[in-house]
Design an enzyme around this catalytic site. Structure first.
Site, PDB file in Angstrom:
ATOM      1  N   ASP A  15       0.834  -1.128  -0.194  1.00  0.00           N
ATOM      2  CA  ASP A  15       0.001   0.092   0.331  1.00  0.00           C
ATOM      3  C   ASP A  15       0.532   1.156   0.357  1.00  0.00           C
ATOM      4  O   ASP A  15       2.127   1.418   0.431  1.00  0.00           O
ATOM      5  CB  ASP A  15      -0.932  -0.420   0.931  1.00  0.00           C
ATOM      6  CG  ASP A  15      -1.079  -1.336   1.380  1.00  0.00           C
ATOM      7  OD1 ASP A  15      -1.508  -2.275   0.854  1.00  0.00           O
ATOM      8  OD2 ASP A  15      -1.943  -0.831   2.630  1.00  0.00           O
ATOM      9  N   GLU A 193     -10.692  -3.168   4.237  1.00  0.00           N
ATOM     10  CA  GLU A 193      -9.011  -1.755   4.668  1.00  0.00           C
ATOM     11  C   GLU A 193      -8.935  -0.293   4.081  1.00  0.00           C
ATOM     12  O   GLU A 193     -10.034  -0.359   2.601  1.00  0.00           O
ATOM     13  CB  GLU A 193      -7.750  -2.873   4.053  1.00  0.00           C
ATOM     14  CG  GLU A 193      -8.000  -4.308   4.403  1.00  0.00           C
ATOM     15  CD  GLU A 193      -6.832  -5.142   3.992  1.00  0.00           C
ATOM     16  OE1 GLU A 193      -6.396  -5.216   4.870  1.00  0.00           O
ATOM     17  OE2 GLU A 193      -6.432  -5.170   2.887  1.00  0.00           O
TER      18      GLU A 193
END
Ligand code: FRU
Length: 499
Positions: A15, A193
């Protein structure tokens, strides 16, 4: 090597974290393993750029240690020195990240601060600052709520297993009180998420709406990891979507298509936006992979790194079909025209080859429009040796497909797949592709439909267009080559020389 997409020199990356524009630089922190190629030892890597195109990689910013891995989060400039980490004259950057305990199943939110413009970081001695005694509480995004005289920090994070975004407020970033929770709602086929929440002005009006982005894994529209978004209102306490959606899982194909998806490909995940930019420059970067296979993705021996980012995308809100949708415009390197075609017929049995010579290219932009006439659709094929990528438009299904099965040799199980994206039927279908040797980003309907896919090694492909169920007309096509090295190249002049 010139690349269209940011990738670290070596090791593992997932990420984007702590995206912030600060003192003229875009900072891209990212989940990384400083000492290996696997998803372990999670820490924040760091790169920065003045133009979102050329990235300079810096030393690891926030490392894992014996007690924690440093999971995803965000950064704010604490302009009012509310935390006391800086001074009024020289405020600190404050990172809010998830402490993933190495000893037990436990996730809580922690702080680190930087007083040298994001280059070096100190973890706060009294971490964590927000603990719900949960094993699945992660990915804090902090924003500043300002409304008249009222202003405070708002943190959103997920209770991943509950499919909930939880919101908190604080005056000093150190102590937090619960505001509200959102969800489960919409896509719930996996854990939630990496949430993000930001205002955007509706194009052509003075109105503002709030956009809530939620990644989920699995349960995405293309299988595995995906990202949905909600458009609504935020009153400083609670997010309320304009349209309500029932809880939806992948088996319910119609239900899934009724939701709003940031991207219809398999490889756009955990996207979040930069702090520190004006609202009309709201810019997102996502990780270009999918948890379905990220961990077993092949690694090139000459470049032992796993993971890359999507192109940065500028976001806006536009009306489409009586509702509002997100529009994404990629921010990309300068290009030089290498081919232009106009008004060419492409039959079913006689595909029209498109001359796109640029072997060794770091990437290409290919923009074109196809007039369907009475054909049922068209196909665009890229081929290099025994590898191929085929995009096909089906007018009846009003769908664009991206078939990477022919470019999946040697890739993990499940990688070979066909992705589909709704694209409304129209007499002419314009598409814009960004293509490099191992990925494609497809922008349709003026950027309100986007499909991002990794592909297996497709170096220097040939390209052809053919009609399906009839003859189509390539109204125009422009192929351009990415020239990162020389941003001052004069694209237009080069283009005309080709004709
Ligand atoms: C999303 C994610 C986050 C977590 C991070 C760990 O891809 O699973 O929820 O913070 O990756 O690397």
């Amino acid at each position: 090597m010139n690349r269209l997409h940011f990738a670290p020199r070596s090791n593992w990356m997932n990420d984007p974290n702590g995206l912030i524009f600060h003192r003229g630089r875009y900072h891209l922190y990212f989940q990384c393993n400083p000492i290996g190629i696997d998803h372990r030892n999670l820490s924040w890597g760091h790169a920065s750029s003045t133009d979102l195109v050329h990235w300079e990689e810096h030393p690891v910013a926030i490392p894992f240690d014996g007690s924690e891995e440093v999971f995803s989060g965000s950064i704010v400039l604490d302009a009012g020195n509310t935390s006391g980490f800086g001074t009024d004259a020289d405020p600190a950057l404050v990172a809010i990240y998830t402490s993933e305990s190495t000893e037990r199943a436990h996730e809580a939110q922690s702080l680190a601060f930087s007083t040298d413009d994001g280059m070096t970081w100190t973890k706060y001695a009294r971490n964590p600052v927000l603990d719900r005694d949960s094993a699945h509480f992660r990915d804090p995004k902090v924003i500043r709520w300002e409304n008249g005289a009222e202003s405070y920090w708002v943190l959103l994070a997920v209770e991943a297993e509950d499919r909930q975004v939880v919101l908190y407020r604080s005056d000093d970033l150190l102590t937090w009180t619960h505001l509200s929770s959102f969800g489960p709602e919409g896509a719930v086929g996996g854990v939630w998420e990496c949430p993000d929440l930001f205002p955007l002005q509706v194009a052509g009006t003075q109105q503002t709406r709030w956009v809530l982005i939620v990644s989920l894994n699995p349960g995405g529209i293309a299988g595995g990891s995906g990202t949905q978004y909600f458009i609504g209102e935020f009153d400083g306490r609670e997010f309320t979507p304009e349209e309500r959606h029932p809880e939806t899982v992948p088996d319910d194909e119609g239900g899934m298509l009724a939701l709003d998806w940031l991207d219809y490909g398999r490889d756009c995940y955990a996207g979040v936006t930069f702090a520190g930019l004006p609202d009309d420059h709201r810019t997102l970067i996502a990780w270009m992979s999918n948890w379905d296979y990220a961990r077993t993705f092949p690694v090139a021996p000459e470049r032992p790194s796993r993971g890359r980012m999507t192109l940065p995308r500028r976001l806006s809100l536009v009306p489409a079909g009586g509702r509002l949708v997100l529009r994404q415009e990629p921010i990309a390197p300068a290009v030089v025209g290498i081919a232009r075609l106009e008004d060419i017929e492409a039959g079913e049995t006689l595909p029209t080859p498109v001359p796109i010579p640029a072997p060794g290219s770091a990437g290409r932009r290919i923009e074109f429009a196809v007039a369907l006439g009475d054909a049922r659709g068209f196909a665009v094929r890229f081929e290099a040796g025994d590898r191929s990528l085929e995009l096909a438009y089906d007018a009846e299904a009003q769908q664009l497909s991206c078939d990477r099965r022919g470019a999946s040799q040697g890739f993990p199980e499940g990688f070979a797949s066909v992705q589909r994206m709704p694209v409304a039927a129209a007499p002419e279908i314009p598409l814009a592709l960004w293509l490099d040797e191992d990925s494609v980003e497809i922008y349709a309907e003026d950027g309100t439909r986007v499909l991002t896919d990794l592909i297996g090694d497709l170096r220097a492909p040939s390209m052809s267009v053919r009609g399906v169920g009839g003859t189509v007309r390539l109204v125009h096509l422009t192929a351009s080559d990415v020239t990162r090295a020389d941003a001052s190249a004069a694209p237009v002049a080069a283009l005309h020389q080709m004709n």
